[in-house]
Design a protein around this motif. Structure first.
Motif, PDB file in Angstrom:
ATOM      1  N   PRO A 125      33.484   2.321 -14.728  1.00  4.38           N
ATOM      2  CA  PRO A 125      34.767   2.040 -15.386  1.00  4.38           C
ATOM      3  C   PRO A 125      35.687   3.258 -15.468  1.00  4.38           C
ATOM      4  N   ILE A 126      35.101   4.473 -15.623  1.00  7.29           N
ATOM      5  CA  ILE A 126      35.945   5.674 -15.627  1.00  7.29           C
ATOM      6  C   ILE A 126      36.635   5.817 -14.278  1.00  7.29           C
ATOM      7  N   PHE A 127      35.894   5.596 -13.201  1.00  2.00           N
ATOM      8  CA  PHE A 127      36.482   5.697 -11.854  1.00  2.00           C
ATOM      9  C   PHE A 127      37.550   4.628 -11.648  1.00  2.00           C
ATOM     10  N   GLN A 128      37.305   3.427 -12.179  1.00  3.56           N
ATOM     11  CA  GLN A 128      38.317   2.370 -12.069  1.00  3.56           C
ATOM     12  C   GLN A 128      39.604   2.768 -12.792  1.00  3.56           C
ATOM     13  N   HIS A 129      39.469   3.366 -13.978  1.00  4.11           N
ATOM     14  CA  HIS A 129      40.646   3.822 -14.705  1.00  4.11           C
ATOM     15  C   HIS A 129      41.342   4.962 -13.972  1.00  4.11           C
ATOM     16  N   ARG A 130      40.558   5.789 -13.268  1.00  5.15           N
ATOM     17  CA  ARG A 130      41.155   6.862 -12.447  1.00  5.15           C
ATOM     18  C   ARG A 130      42.010   6.264 -11.340  1.00  5.15           C
ATOM     19  N   MET A 131      41.554   5.185 -10.743  1.00  2.00           N
ATOM     20  CA  MET A 131      42.303   4.515  -9.677  1.00  2.00           C
ATOM     21  C   MET A 131      43.587   3.892 -10.224  1.00  2.00           C
ATOM     22  N   LEU A 132      43.516   3.333 -11.439  1.00  3.56           N
ATOM     23  CA  LEU A 132      44.649   2.619 -12.011  1.00  3.56           C
ATOM     24  C   LEU A 132      45.671   3.538 -12.657  1.00  3.56           C
ATOM     25  N   PHE A 133      45.189   4.538 -13.415  1.00  3.79           N
ATOM     26  CA  PHE A 133      46.075   5.295 -14.289  1.00  3.79           C
ATOM     27  C   PHE A 133      46.221   6.765 -13.926  1.00  3.79           C
ATOM     28  N   GLY A 134      45.641   7.178 -12.817  1.00  5.55           N
ATOM     29  CA  GLY A 134      45.891   8.539 -12.346  1.00  5.55           C
ATOM     30  C   GLY A 134      44.988   9.587 -12.976  1.00  5.55           C
ATOM     31  N   LYS A 135      45.518  10.796 -13.125  1.00  8.78           N
ATOM     32  CA  LYS A 135      44.724  11.975 -13.440  1.00  8.78           C
ATOM     33  C   LYS A 135      44.251  12.064 -14.879  1.00  8.78           C
ATOM     34  N   SER A 136      44.657  11.131 -15.722  1.00  8.34           N
ATOM     35  CA  SER A 136      44.297  11.231 -17.144  1.00  8.34           C
ATOM     36  C   SER A 136      42.794  11.140 -17.372  1.00  8.34           C
ATOM     37  N   THR A 137      42.035  10.613 -16.424  1.00 11.59           N
ATOM     38  CA  THR A 137      40.581  10.480 -16.595  1.00 11.59           C
ATOM     39  C   THR A 137      39.796  11.503 -15.785  1.00 11.59           C
ATOM     40  N   ASP A 138      40.480  12.456 -15.145  1.00  9.91           N
ATOM     41  CA  ASP A 138      39.793  13.402 -14.256  1.00  9.91           C
ATOM     42  C   ASP A 138      38.700  14.195 -14.973  1.00  9.91           C
ATOM     43  N   ARG A 139      39.047  14.767 -16.143  1.00  4.72           N
ATOM     44  CA  ARG A 139      38.067  15.599 -16.842  1.00  4.72           C
ATOM     45  C   ARG A 139      36.865  14.786 -17.304  1.00  4.72           C
ATOM     46  N   LEU A 140      37.121  13.574 -17.767  1.00  2.98           N
ATOM     47  CA  LEU A 140      36.028  12.713 -18.202  1.00  2.98           C
ATOM     48  C   LEU A 140      35.103  12.385 -17.031  1.00  2.98           C
ATOM     49  N   LEU A 141      35.689  12.094 -15.870  1.00  8.90           N
ATOM     50  CA  LEU A 141      34.895  11.748 -14.690  1.00  8.90           C
ATOM     51  C   LEU A 141      34.105  12.952 -14.180  1.00  8.90           C
ATOM     52  N   ILE A 142      34.762  14.110 -14.083  1.00  8.67           N
ATOM     53  CA  ILE A 142      34.087  15.319 -13.590  1.00  8.67           C
ATOM     54  C   ILE A 142      32.950  15.712 -14.532  1.00  8.67           C
ATOM     55  N   GLY A 143      33.228  15.707 -15.840  1.00  7.49           N
ATOM     56  CA  GLY A 143      32.200  16.057 -16.814  1.00  7.49           C
ATOM     57  C   GLY A 143      31.013  15.116 -16.768  1.00  7.49           C
ATOM     58  N   TRP A 144      31.304  13.817 -16.594  1.00  2.92           N
ATOM     59  CA  TRP A 144      30.214  12.835 -16.567  1.00  2.92           C
ATOM     60  C   TRP A 144      29.341  13.009 -15.332  1.00  2.92           C
ATOM     61  N   ILE A 145      29.938  13.280 -14.186  1.00  2.00           N
ATOM     62  CA  ILE A 145      29.165  13.513 -12.958  1.00  2.00           C
ATOM     63  C   ILE A 145      28.304  14.764 -13.105  1.00  2.00           C
ATOM     64  N   LEU A 146      28.869  15.823 -13.701  1.00  2.00           N
ATOM     65  CA  LEU A 146      28.111  17.055 -13.910  1.00  2.00           C
ATOM     66  C   LEU A 146      26.956  16.815 -14.877  1.00  2.00           C
TER      67      LEU A 146
END
Length: 383
Positions: free
Chosen positions: A131-152
């Motif tokens: 769902p974080i990746f889906q929000h990245r696709m829809l709403f742009g860079k606002s979820t980048d840090r959340l996605l990067i942190g979660w992958i790490l």
């Protein structure tokens, strides 16, 4: 001599609990939206931190693993309450299939026992990552840090699992870094903030049946004199008509180009039926009167998506007004604005939203720009 591995494990636990407390503080003090997302993630970090402390003190693996999975269930619940039920069901079904196959592989001795545990961890992390990746696709860079942190964080947990009996302070150090990134991502999660600010406390029952199809209407004018006066008069008249017809109105104002006193006059025609979204790079005091968001195309698109969700609960239609489209084109470029509107047209049509956009052809030197947006529009009206 201090065991550096144990020290970092304890620091990891302390910081994890601190993340939960910080998110709780921000939610309670309303510095973030205080939605279910924030509260469940705060609880998830608190349980996760307790699990790390118990692991450091040698508690039985059954208790530790139960707490770990409980924490991640809270993360899953928090992120998925922002998504559609259909998406959750599909993802859950796929996860069950993966877990079943992993169990079969381990049962027949084709893989070691911890393979099932690795698969379970991966499924839990993917439940949040998708769902974080889906929000990245829809709403742009606002979820980048959340996605990067979660992958790490996923990488560090899998690394720790693969180390089996041993562990390394480096893993816990990277886990702390991952949680710092996640914390900043959670506290600056624009989509959640917009979702909360757009929420209306009381909704009438949704209308049953097929509503009117939405459309894009361009309001054009070749005159450059008394523009603000003509815009204000049109806005007041249109808003008053909508209020009389019990139609809700959302006015999107870009970069403080419109006098606040006129916005107040429009808002107070009926505060329950009229919302004013001010996208600004500098406004501060206006936050007490209007919904103020950063001036960015991602934020505008996200707010439009949330208004679309609100329109589904509106009793008698919804009107959105862009004040004005020509400014967006000047700031962000023709292609970016066109693609944003194009991506939203399906939602606008099926949810019966009438999107009015002020558009001034004389401002645009390229005739192709005028032609492009004129073709996209369903109607063109003179201001």
């Amino acid at each position: 001599m201090i065991d550096i591995t144990l020290l970092w494990l304890l620091l990891n636990g302390i910081f994890t609990i601190a993340c939960g407390l910080i998110i709780s503080y921000y939610a309670i003090k309303e510095r973030v939206s205080g939605s279910i997302f924030h509260y469940t993630w705060a609880a998830g970090f608190l349980v996760y931190g307790i699990e790390i402390f118990l692991r450091a003190h040698g508690f039985p693996p059954e208790i530790v693993h139960t707490l770990f999975f409980s924490a991640f269930i809270l993360f899953v619940v928090g992120i998925w309450q922002l998504c559609k039920a259909k998406q959750f069901i599909i993802t859950f079904s796929i996860a069950i299939v993966f877990l079943f196959l992993a169990g079969v592989i381990v049962y027949f001795g084709l893989a070691p026992r911890h393979f099932l545990q690795i698969t379970s961890y991966t499924v839990l992390f993917l439940f949040v990552a998708i769902p974080i990746f889906q929000h990245r696709m829809l709403f742009g860079k606002s979820t980048d840090r959340l996605l990067i942190g979660w992958i790490l964080l996923y990488t560090t947990n899998i690394t720790q699992l693969l180390l089996s009996e041993g562990t390394s302070w480096v893993v816990d150090a990277f886990a702390v870094i991952a949680k710092i990134i996640i914390l900043f991502g959670v506290l600056d999660y624009d989509f959640v903030v917009i979702a909360d600010k757009a929420r209306v406390k009381k909704f009438p029952a949704p209308e049953v049946g097929y509503g009117q199809e939405g459309k894009l209407i361009l309001l054009t004018s070749a005159e450059n004199s008394n523009v603000i006066v003509r815009e204000a008069n049109w806005l007041k008249k249109k808003t008053a008509e909508n209020v009389n017809e019990e139609t809700e109105t959302a006015v999107f104002v870009f970069q403080d180009v419109f006098p606040y006193k006129e916005l107040r006059a429009i808002k107070w025609i009926n505060p329950e039926k009229v919302s004013v979204y001010l996208f600004s790079s500098s406004a501060q005091k206006a936050k007490s009167e209007f919904i103020v968001l950063p001036m960015g195309l991602a934020q505008i698109g996200a707010a439009l998506s949330q208004v679309t969700l609100q329109s589904q609960k509106a009793e008698k239609g919804y009107t959105v007004i862009f004040l004005h489209l020509s400014l967006l084109i000047q700031v962000f470029g023709t292609d970016a604005v066109y693609n944003m509107l194009l991506n939203k047209m399906g939602y606008i049509r099926e949810n019966g939203i009438n999107l009015y956009a002020f558009f001034y052809p004389t401002i645009h030197s390229d005739p192709a720009t005028v032609s492009l947006f004129t073709r996209l529009a369903d109607e063109t009206a003179k201001l």
